[in-house]
Design a protein around this motif. Structure first.
Motif, short mmCIF file in Angstrom:
data_model
loop_
_atom_site.label_atom_id
_atom_site.label_comp_id
_atom_site.label_asym_id
_atom_site.label_seq_id
_atom_site.Cartn_x
_atom_site.Cartn_y
_atom_site.Cartn_z
N TYR A 1 0.83 -1.20 0.00
CA TYR A 1 0.00 0.00 0.00
C TYR A 1 0.87 1.26 0.00
N ALA A 2 1.99 1.22 0.70
CA ALA A 2 2.89 2.37 0.74
C ALA A 2 3.43 2.69 -0.65
N SER A 3 3.73 1.64 -1.44
CA SER A 3 4.19 1.86 -2.81
C SER A 3 3.09 2.49 -3.65
N LEU A 4 1.85 2.02 -3.46
CA LEU A 4 0.70 2.59 -4.17
C LEU A 4 0.54 4.06 -3.82
N ALA A 5 0.63 4.38 -2.52
CA ALA A 5 0.46 5.76 -2.07
C ALA A 5 1.53 6.67 -2.64
N LEU A 6 2.75 6.18 -2.69
CA LEU A 6 3.85 7.00 -3.21
C LEU A 6 3.63 7.37 -4.67
N ILE A 7 3.25 6.39 -5.48
CA ILE A 7 3.03 6.66 -6.90
C ILE A 7 1.80 7.55 -7.09
N GLY A 8 0.73 7.22 -6.39
CA GLY A 8 -0.52 7.95 -6.56
C GLY A 8 -0.47 9.39 -6.10
N ARG A 9 0.47 9.70 -5.20
CA ARG A 9 0.55 11.06 -4.66
C ARG A 9 1.39 12.01 -5.50
N VAL A 10 1.84 11.57 -6.64
CA VAL A 10 2.71 12.43 -7.45
C VAL A 10 2.03 13.75 -7.78
N VAL A 11 0.71 13.71 -8.04
CA VAL A 11 0.00 14.93 -8.38
C VAL A 11 -0.01 15.90 -7.20
N TYR A 12 -0.12 15.37 -5.98
CA TYR A 12 -0.13 16.26 -4.81
C TYR A 12 1.23 16.92 -4.63
N PHE A 13 2.31 16.16 -4.77
CA PHE A 13 3.64 16.72 -4.56
C PHE A 13 3.96 17.81 -5.58
N VAL A 14 3.50 17.62 -6.81
CA VAL A 14 3.73 18.66 -7.82
C VAL A 14 2.82 19.86 -7.56
N GLY B 1 9.07 -2.76 -9.07
CA GLY B 1 9.41 -4.14 -9.38
C GLY B 1 8.22 -5.08 -9.32
N GLU B 2 8.44 -6.30 -9.70
CA GLU B 2 7.39 -7.31 -9.82
C GLU B 2 6.70 -7.59 -8.49
N ALA B 3 7.42 -7.46 -7.38
CA ALA B 3 6.86 -7.80 -6.07
C ALA B 3 5.68 -6.92 -5.67
N TYR B 4 5.53 -5.77 -6.31
CA TYR B 4 4.49 -4.80 -5.93
C TYR B 4 3.34 -4.72 -6.94
N VAL B 5 3.37 -5.54 -7.99
CA VAL B 5 2.45 -5.37 -9.11
C VAL B 5 1.00 -5.70 -8.76
#
Length: 410
Positions: free
Chosen positions: A253-266, A323-327
């Motif tokens: 879930y942390a990996s999902l949150a990091l990618i999904g939050r890109v719009v907020y950080f920008v 990586g594959e472990a998070y797909v």
């Protein structure tokens, strides 16, 4: 070299700062991606918790940064000097208090978040006072619109955290959580480069006139209230998932949150430019809504682009980044990006009103932030359900901010 200097002369400080923020965000993503790949989902869960706590500090620190930004525009001379001395003292006091809480309750925090070691919280705690001092320093540059020096402070913090953390994780024998915590703590020290403490004397009593001090206190209290709602909305999901789910799922879930939050950080880049510009225009009795519409347009266009990309290429994005472990998180990626985009756009409106001393949106955000905690507490049978709760709350948040704007302008 001459051509490079000519290009730099044509770039405005605001454009340079925007480019710097994009680079910092890219560096922070690289930092997380490398940790995710090196540590794997379970160990990365602890590292992601520390990164989330860093975001919590950043919101608390923004209380001091935004206050310093606003009053750097409004104050001058002795008033400004008195304000700055007073704010540095408050920042140091709050930093020491928060650090003491982390050190004293380290074992309780370990039990609450199921981490491998309590000493990661101790290591992080010792760096916290520096973060709040750094926030006041940044607020001075932001308020004076000295975006060159402001950019440098973000660069020094980000690159030092990246390099020091990786050095500790790869070469030290310590628990990964402790290594990451030490890297974060040391980065706060480097984030003080550059600083200007000329004329600052912590022992000097505050000479700020009482009406001005009351105005400052009101703004800081209300800003703190809003930043607490930001902490709740932007970070409570990761913290609650770490509490309710197993370490492997929490890391996914942390990996999902990091990618999904890109719009907020920008989007945060535009908030940094919005506040001093709105305060200055309000001071000069000029229209402020064109600035608001411009930045909402930027963030909206960015949001649509990111959500669309996440919808059509989720597996490719996750494989390339973690990586594959998070797909297994691929199906939720665009949905999390949607929740973050709604929050980012609503956040632009809230900071706009905050800069104009209108605080009803802050109260609305606080109520919905608490609703998010309640929703996740009741509905957490799966990670998908956690994301859906957030989409619903963020729709309500953006809708309420738009309604408030229409009523005020109607």
């Amino acid at each position: 070299m001459t051509a490079f200097r000519l290009i730099l002369k044509k770039v405005s400080p605001e454009q340079l700062f925007m480019g710097s923020v994009l680079l910092v965000n890219g560096g922070n993503y690289l930092y997380n991606l490398l940790l995710g790949r090196i540590l794997g989902p379970e160990a990365y869960a602890d590292a992601a918790l520390l990164v989330t706590l860093l975001l919590v500090f950043s919101f608390l620190g923004m209380t001091f940064q935004l206050a310093t930004t606003k009053f750097a525009v409004l104050f001058s001379g002795n008033d400004w000097e008195s304000f700055l001395n007073r704010t540095y003292k408050q920042a140091i006091a709050v930093g020491i208090f928060v650090a003491a809480v982390f050190v004293y309750f380290a074992k309780d925090l370990q039990e609450l978040f199921h981490t491998s070691s309590p000493y990661m919280f101790v290591a992080l705690g010792f760096g916290i006072p520096l973060y709040f001092v750094m926030s006041v320093n940044r607020g001075t540059y932001q308020g004076r619109q000295d975006f060159n020096l402001l950019s440098i402070t973000y660069q020094t913090e980000m690159w030092s955290r990246l390099l020091i953390t990786l050095a500790f994780v790869i070469f030290s024998p310590w628990d990964p959580g402790i290594s990451v915590a030490l890297g974060i703590a040391f980065s706060f020290l480097f984030g003080l480069i550059p600083s200007n403490f000329k004329g600052i004397s912590i022992g000097r009593p505050s000479l700020l006139a009482k009406p001005l001090a009351l105005n400052v206190n009101r703004f800081m209290v209300l800003t703190l209230g809003y930043e607490i709602t930001q902490i709740i909305i932007n970070n409570s999901d990761v913290l609650m998932v770490k509490h309710y789910f197993e370490a492997g799922e929490a890391g996914l879930y942390a990996s999902l949150a990091l990618i999904g939050r890109v719009v907020y950080f920008v989007a945060w880049m535009f908030v940094m430019l919005l506040l001093p510009a709105v305060v200055q225009k309000e001071k000069n009795n000029e229209a402020t809504t064109p600035i608001l519409f411009r930045y909402v347009g930027y963030v909206g266009l960015l949001s649509v682009s990111i959500i669309t990309t996440c919808y059509f290429f989720p597996e490719l994005i996750i494989q390339l980044m973690f990586g594959e472990a998070y797909v297994s998180m691929a199906d939720l990626l665009w949905q999390y990006a949607l929740a973050t985009a709604l929050f980012a756009i609503g956040n632009i409106f809230t900071y706009y009103f905050l800069s104009l001393d209108r605080y009803v949106p802050v109260i609305i955000s606080g109520l919905l932030g608490l609703s998010q905690i309640a929703g996740i507490s009741l509905l957490h049978r799966s990670l998908e359900q956690v994301v859906h709760v957030q989409i619903g709350i963020m729709l309500l948040l953006l809708g309420s901010q738009l309604l408030f704007f229409i009523l005020k302008k109607g």
